[in-house]
Design a protein around this motif. Structure first.
Motif, short mmCIF file in Angstrom:
data_model
loop_
_atom_site.label_atom_id
_atom_site.label_comp_id
_atom_site.label_asym_id
_atom_site.label_seq_id
_atom_site.Cartn_x
_atom_site.Cartn_y
_atom_site.Cartn_z
N PRO A 155 0.90 -1.08 -0.01
CA PRO A 155 0.12 0.17 0.03
C PRO A 155 0.70 1.35 -0.04
N GLU A 156 2.04 1.18 0.70
CA GLU A 156 2.94 2.33 0.63
C GLU A 156 3.47 2.83 -0.68
N ASP A 157 3.75 1.62 -1.34
CA ASP A 157 4.12 2.00 -2.80
C ASP A 157 3.41 2.65 -3.48
N LEU A 199 3.80 10.93 -6.31
CA LEU A 199 4.59 11.32 -7.28
C LEU A 199 4.03 11.70 -8.48
N HIS A 200 3.04 11.04 -8.92
CA HIS A 200 2.14 11.65 -10.24
C HIS A 200 1.51 12.89 -9.85
N ILE A 255 2.55 15.50 -7.83
CA ILE A 255 3.42 16.35 -7.97
C ILE A 255 3.78 16.76 -9.16
N ALA A 256 3.97 15.69 -10.16
CA ALA A 256 4.55 15.81 -11.48
C ALA A 256 3.25 16.49 -12.28
N GLN A 257 2.25 16.28 -11.98
CA GLN A 257 1.04 17.05 -12.63
C GLN A 257 0.75 18.48 -12.00
N GLU A 258 1.07 18.72 -10.98
CA GLU A 258 0.92 20.00 -10.48
C GLU A 258 2.32 21.18 -10.88
N ALA A 259 3.38 20.19 -10.89
CA ALA A 259 4.50 21.07 -11.08
C ALA A 259 4.82 21.62 -12.43
N SER A 260 4.49 20.99 -13.41
CA SER A 260 4.62 21.48 -14.75
C SER A 260 3.69 22.89 -14.93
N PRO A 261 2.57 23.02 -14.64
CA PRO A 261 1.90 24.34 -14.94
C PRO A 261 2.52 25.56 -13.96
N VAL A 262 2.93 25.03 -12.91
CA VAL A 262 3.58 26.00 -11.99
C VAL A 262 4.98 26.51 -12.41
N ARG A 263 5.63 25.51 -12.98
CA ARG A 263 7.01 25.87 -13.64
C ARG A 263 6.93 26.86 -14.90
N VAL A 264 5.93 26.66 -15.56
CA VAL A 264 5.53 27.21 -16.80
C VAL A 264 5.07 28.64 -16.58
N ARG A 265 4.46 28.91 -15.31
CA ARG A 265 4.05 30.14 -14.87
C ARG A 265 5.10 30.96 -14.47
N ALA A 266 6.03 30.18 -13.52
CA ALA A 266 6.97 30.96 -12.91
C ALA A 266 8.14 31.68 -14.16
N GLU A 267 8.38 30.75 -15.10
CA GLU A 267 9.20 31.00 -16.34
C GLU A 267 8.51 32.17 -16.99
#
Length: 66
Positions: free
Chosen positions: A27-29, A36-37, A39-51
């Motif tokens: 269950p932990e895995d 992880l999924h 974070i990856a999903q949320e990080a991309s739009p945030v990174r684009v906006r920051a750039e």
């Protein structure tokens, strides 16, 4: 590795356990994969906006760095 305690409603915990059992995983895995999924999903739009902000305010950022 740092530990995180996650409090799940009983029904959700049972679903997680059932999925883990059906897939032969811990269950932990499965929970780690979900985090992880997300974070990856949320990080991309945030990174684009920051750039975009960095480019739009490059002159100001450069002056602040002097």
């Amino acid at each position: 590795m740092d530990e995180l305690t996650l409090h799940l409603p009983a029904g959700l915990r049972q679903e997680l356990d059932d999925l883990a059992d059906a897939t032969g995983r811990l269950p932990e895995d499965i929970a780690l994969d979900a985090v992880l999924h997300r974070i990856a999903q949320e990080a991309s739009p945030v990174r684009v906006r920051a750039e975009m902000l960095a480019v739009a305010h490059a002159d100001l950022l450069r002056r602040l760095g002097e």
